[in-house]
Design an enzyme around this catalytic site. Structure first.
Site, short mmCIF file in Angstrom:
data_model
loop_
_atom_site.label_atom_id
_atom_site.label_comp_id
_atom_site.label_asym_id
_atom_site.label_seq_id
_atom_site.Cartn_x
_atom_site.Cartn_y
_atom_site.Cartn_z
N GLU A 13 -5.71 3.08 0.11
CA GLU A 13 -6.16 4.00 0.95
C GLU A 13 -6.25 5.21 0.11
O GLU A 13 -6.92 6.34 0.57
CB GLU A 13 -5.00 4.27 1.82
CG GLU A 13 -3.59 4.35 1.68
CD GLU A 13 -2.74 2.90 1.41
OE1 GLU A 13 -3.22 2.40 0.68
OE2 GLU A 13 -1.64 2.97 1.81
N PHE A 33 -4.27 1.16 -6.42
CA PHE A 33 -5.23 2.47 -6.80
C PHE A 33 -5.74 2.41 -8.10
O PHE A 33 -6.64 3.16 -8.35
CB PHE A 33 -4.22 3.90 -6.35
CG PHE A 33 -3.44 4.22 -7.58
CD1 PHE A 33 -4.02 4.85 -8.63
CD2 PHE A 33 -2.21 3.80 -7.35
CE1 PHE A 33 -2.97 5.28 -9.59
CE2 PHE A 33 -1.28 4.58 -8.42
CZ PHE A 33 -1.72 5.27 -9.65
N LYS A 54 -8.71 -5.38 1.54
CA LYS A 54 -8.33 -3.98 1.97
C LYS A 54 -8.12 -3.19 0.85
O LYS A 54 -7.51 -3.59 -0.38
CB LYS A 54 -6.99 -3.84 2.69
CG LYS A 54 -6.55 -2.76 3.16
CD LYS A 54 -5.10 -2.49 3.64
CE LYS A 54 -4.07 -1.91 2.31
NZ LYS A 54 -4.39 -0.81 1.82
N CYS A 97 -1.63 -1.25 -15.45
CA CYS A 97 -0.38 -2.32 -15.45
C CYS A 97 -0.15 -2.82 -16.74
O CYS A 97 1.00 -3.18 -16.78
CB CYS A 97 -0.70 -3.39 -14.53
SG CYS A 97 -2.14 -4.44 -14.80
N SER A 126 2.97 -2.40 -6.54
CA SER A 126 4.42 -2.27 -7.32
C SER A 126 5.11 -3.15 -6.75
O SER A 126 5.09 -4.27 -5.86
CB SER A 126 5.00 -0.97 -6.65
OG SER A 126 5.17 -1.04 -5.05
N GLU A 132 9.54 1.80 -14.00
CA GLU A 132 8.16 1.89 -14.33
C GLU A 132 7.92 3.47 -13.90
O GLU A 132 7.76 3.49 -12.60
CB GLU A 132 7.46 1.02 -13.45
CG GLU A 132 5.85 0.95 -13.66
CD GLU A 132 5.10 0.23 -12.71
OE1 GLU A 132 5.33 0.11 -11.50
OE2 GLU A 132 4.15 -0.36 -13.38
P1 NAD Z 1 1.60 0.21 -4.09
O1 NAD Z 1 2.48 -1.17 -4.10
O2 NAD Z 1 1.83 1.35 -3.39
O3 NAD Z 1 0.29 -0.16 -2.97
C1 NAD Z 1 -0.52 -1.41 -3.21
C2 NAD Z 1 -1.09 -1.85 -1.93
O4 NAD Z 1 -0.09 -2.22 -1.48
C3 NAD Z 1 -1.85 -0.89 -1.30
O5 NAD Z 1 -3.09 -1.48 -0.71
C4 NAD Z 1 -0.91 -0.34 -0.12
O6 NAD Z 1 -1.58 0.06 1.02
C5 NAD Z 1 -0.25 -1.83 0.33
N1 NAD Z 1 1.18 -1.36 0.51
C6 NAD Z 1 2.01 -0.49 0.35
N2 NAD Z 1 3.19 -0.67 0.97
C7 NAD Z 1 3.17 -1.95 1.44
C8 NAD Z 1 3.96 -2.65 2.20
N3 NAD Z 1 5.04 -2.25 2.62
N4 NAD Z 1 3.46 -3.75 2.94
C9 NAD Z 1 2.37 -4.10 2.78
N5 NAD Z 1 1.39 -3.60 1.95
C10 NAD Z 1 1.72 -2.26 1.51
O7 NAD Z 1 0.77 0.18 -5.44
P2 NAD Z 1 -0.13 1.20 -5.99
O8 NAD Z 1 0.68 2.51 -6.39
O9 NAD Z 1 -1.22 1.30 -5.34
O10 NAD Z 1 -0.57 0.69 -7.42
C11 NAD Z 1 0.30 0.76 -8.71
C12 NAD Z 1 1.21 -0.29 -8.75
O11 NAD Z 1 0.43 -1.42 -8.99
C13 NAD Z 1 1.83 -0.35 -10.24
O12 NAD Z 1 3.16 -0.63 -9.99
C14 NAD Z 1 1.20 -1.25 -11.11
O13 NAD Z 1 2.11 -1.66 -12.13
C15 NAD Z 1 0.78 -2.11 -10.02
N6 NAD Z 1 -0.43 -2.96 -10.77
C16 NAD Z 1 0.20 -4.31 -11.08
C17 NAD Z 1 -1.08 -5.25 -11.66
C18 NAD Z 1 -0.53 -6.44 -12.29
O14 NAD Z 1 -1.56 -6.87 -12.81
N7 NAD Z 1 0.38 -6.85 -12.24
C19 NAD Z 1 -2.30 -4.48 -11.94
C20 NAD Z 1 -2.84 -3.27 -11.27
C21 NAD Z 1 -1.41 -2.54 -10.74
#
Ligand code: NAD
Length: 493
Positions: A177, A150, A174, A282, A227, A389
């Site tokens: 959401e 997000f 994708k 991140c 995450s 985090e």
């Molecule tokens: P999230 O893990 O909740 O969701 C990320 C994506 O994965 C979404 O599109 C979601 O629909 C999908 N998703 C969620 N659960 C899933 C599952 N069980 N199986 C398959 N797909 C699934 O993350 P978020 O809250 O949207 O984003 C924040 C996180 O992203 C933070 O932890 C941040 O540190 C990380 N992030 C990392 C980087 C990097 O470069 N390392 C960059 C940006 C964000």
């Protein structure tokens, strides 16, 4: 007026088959501004089939022609930059200058990918053996997929998308959401640049779509940013399904302040590094390690004082919209609740709550998800607030006696995305960059996020794969090397 987000499959916009709709909120006001369809697996499969059908023609298109629509896309995105940046702020809540900077990173990534006629070139070794030559050619593989988080709804897909297309693959994204409107606006422009139908597709939804990507036999690989927990699940499933996978996860980024640091410059830089995007980058800094008693005292006083002065507001309020440092809300009520629980945990663990951001209300935005800048001092390594985090505007301050001890604090925790040191001493800086177990290092730079010409990615629990995003590095993900060994015998006399 609320907008129902649609899918873009095979060059056609449509309302997808879905299992329901999810509200999209403006996190500053709590107002519902749209609805995301939770697409079914069948809908994801339709997009993959469209991409698979487009692959043959697209992969045979000369690379110099494949990049032409990307040149057109940057021009269109530049023209629409402000409109898309405002959409991004409306659904995500970061500041307008931050959203504009995010758009600039998109342009940069497309521009790098436009160099593909040079970047995708292989190698030839004439004389690998007697009368035998060796050759390496870099070929596209087929359908690739991307799953976005997000916090960077515009930039993160572009760490991969332009490279996937320029190398001759076809693509399905994708969006998150929680924030699908930005990618929808960008896809409307992609639709205008005349890519053949099916080369690029957008599917909205949740993990059902991701699972369909992983299970589909025609998908060659998946790039996920999210995450660490999601990365672990997805990376394991991709490995079992034999898919290429990039999984970029969570972070706890440390700032080490040495006794010789330039304090006023450092504090200014730390404030934007910690509170920009309400701590939801991140690469956001969330733990400060001060080296020595005197620097610890200075940082506790000066950083807390500067934190108190951070402007917190609706980032689209015209009175503040162009301010370089304004802090907006966190993404959702759920995220706010988690942050408040972590603050409570810190108090229970015995850390000192030097600045408490709970209870902050932005006038006119009473339903917004705001948390004010929050600072903990007297934090011990290994406390929950150090290990977790928090992904919000909560900063912890720890003390170390030496640089060695500060580096140990960083290396002993699970994440390894970024870390920075503030010092004027080259020897200390050199030790820090060599010994700190993080993928991205800053020296007097709080957010060492690399430009698109360089790779982006961490290590340890912050990167559960080995190929990083963007730049030359990501081309290895989207191509396979075929190595040819050839010889020709002389004609019979
Ligand atoms: P999230 O893990 O909740 O969701 C990320 C994506 O994965 C979404 O599109 C979601 O629909 C999908 N998703 C969620 N659960 C899933 C599952 N069980 N199986 C398959 N797909 C699934 O993350 P978020 O809250 O949207 O984003 C924040 C996180 O992203 C933070 O932890 C941040 O540190 C990380 N992030 C990392 C980087 C990097 O470069 N390392 C960059 C940006 C964000």
């Amino acid at each position: 007026m609320t907008v129902n987000v649609r899918n873009y499959v095979g060059g056609i916009w449509g309302d997808p088959e879905n299992s329901g709709y999810l509200d999209i909120e403006n996190p500053s006001t709590g107002e519902v501004i749209g609805k995301t369809p939770l697409s079914t697996a069948g809908e994801a499969n339709r997009a993959i089939a469209a991409a698979a059908e487009a692959f043959e023609g697209w992969s045979r298109t000369p690379v110099g022609r494949r990049v032409q629509p990307l040149f057109e896309l940057t021009a269109l995105l530049r023209k629409n930059e402000e409109r898309i940046a405002r959409t991004l702020v409306e659904e995500m809540g970061k500041s307008l200058p931050d959203a504009r900077a995010e758009m600039k990173r998109i342009f940069e990534n497309i521009e790098v990918a436009c160099g593909m006629p040079v970047l995708q070139q292989g190698d030839k070794l004439v004389g690998a053996s007697y009368d035998i030559d060796g050759e390496v050619i870099r070929l596209p593989l087929g359908v690739f997929t991307m799953v976005a988080p997000f916090n960077f709804p515009a930039m993160v897909p572009f760490w991969f998308l332009p490279y996937a297309l320029a190398t001759g693959n076809t693509y399905v994204v994708k969006a998150s959401e929680q924030v699908p409107l930005t990618m929808q606006a960008i896809t409307e422009l992609i639709d205008e640049v005349g890519l053949p139908n099916g080369v690029f597709n957008l599917v909205n939804g949740d993990k059902t779509v991701v699972e369909a990507f992983i299970e589909h036999p025609q998908v060659k690989g998946l790039s996920l940013v999210g995450s660490t927990k999601t990365c672990q699940i997805v990376a394991a499933k991709c490995a079992a399904a034999g898919k290429r996978c990039q999984a970029m996860g969570g972070a706890k980024n440390h700032l080490v302040t040495m006794p010789d640091a330039k304090v006023p410059d450092m504090i200014r830089n730390m404030i934007t590094s910690c509170y920009g995007c309400a701590g939801q980058r991140c690469m956001a800094s969330s733990a400060i390690v001060a080296v020595g008693d005197e620097m610890y005292k200075t940082v506790c006083e000066e950083f807390t004082k500067a934190s108190r002065e951070v402007l917190v507001a609706d980032p689209l309020d015209p009175a503040v919209a162009d301010e370089p440092m304004v802090m907006g809300p966190v993404i959702s009520a759920k995220s706010k609740q988690f942050i408040l629980e972590m603050i409570e945990t810190g108090v229970k663990e015995g850390a000192t709550l030097a600045l408490d951001g709970r209870g902050l209300v932005v006038p006119g935005c009473e339903k917004g998800h705001f948390v004010g800048p929050t600072v903990f001092t007297d934090v011990q390594p290994g406390m929950e607030i150090h290990k977790t985090e928090i992904f919000g505007p909560v900063v912890i301050i720890l003390k170390a006696d030496t640089l060695d001890a500060a580096i140990r604090i960083i290396n002993d925790q699970q994440y390894g995305n970024g870390a920075s040191i503030y010092t004027q001493n080259g020897r200390h800086a050199r030790q820090f960059k060599l010994e700190t177990e993080c993928g991205m290092i800053g020296i007097n730079v709080g957010i060492p996020a690399p430009v698109a010409h360089l790779p982006f990615g961490g290590m340890k629990a912050s990167l559960l794969s080995d190929i990083k995003a963007q730049g030359k590095a990501v081309i290895n993900f989207f191509t396979h090397d075929k190595i040819i060994t050839e010889r020709y015998w002389p004609e019979d006399e």
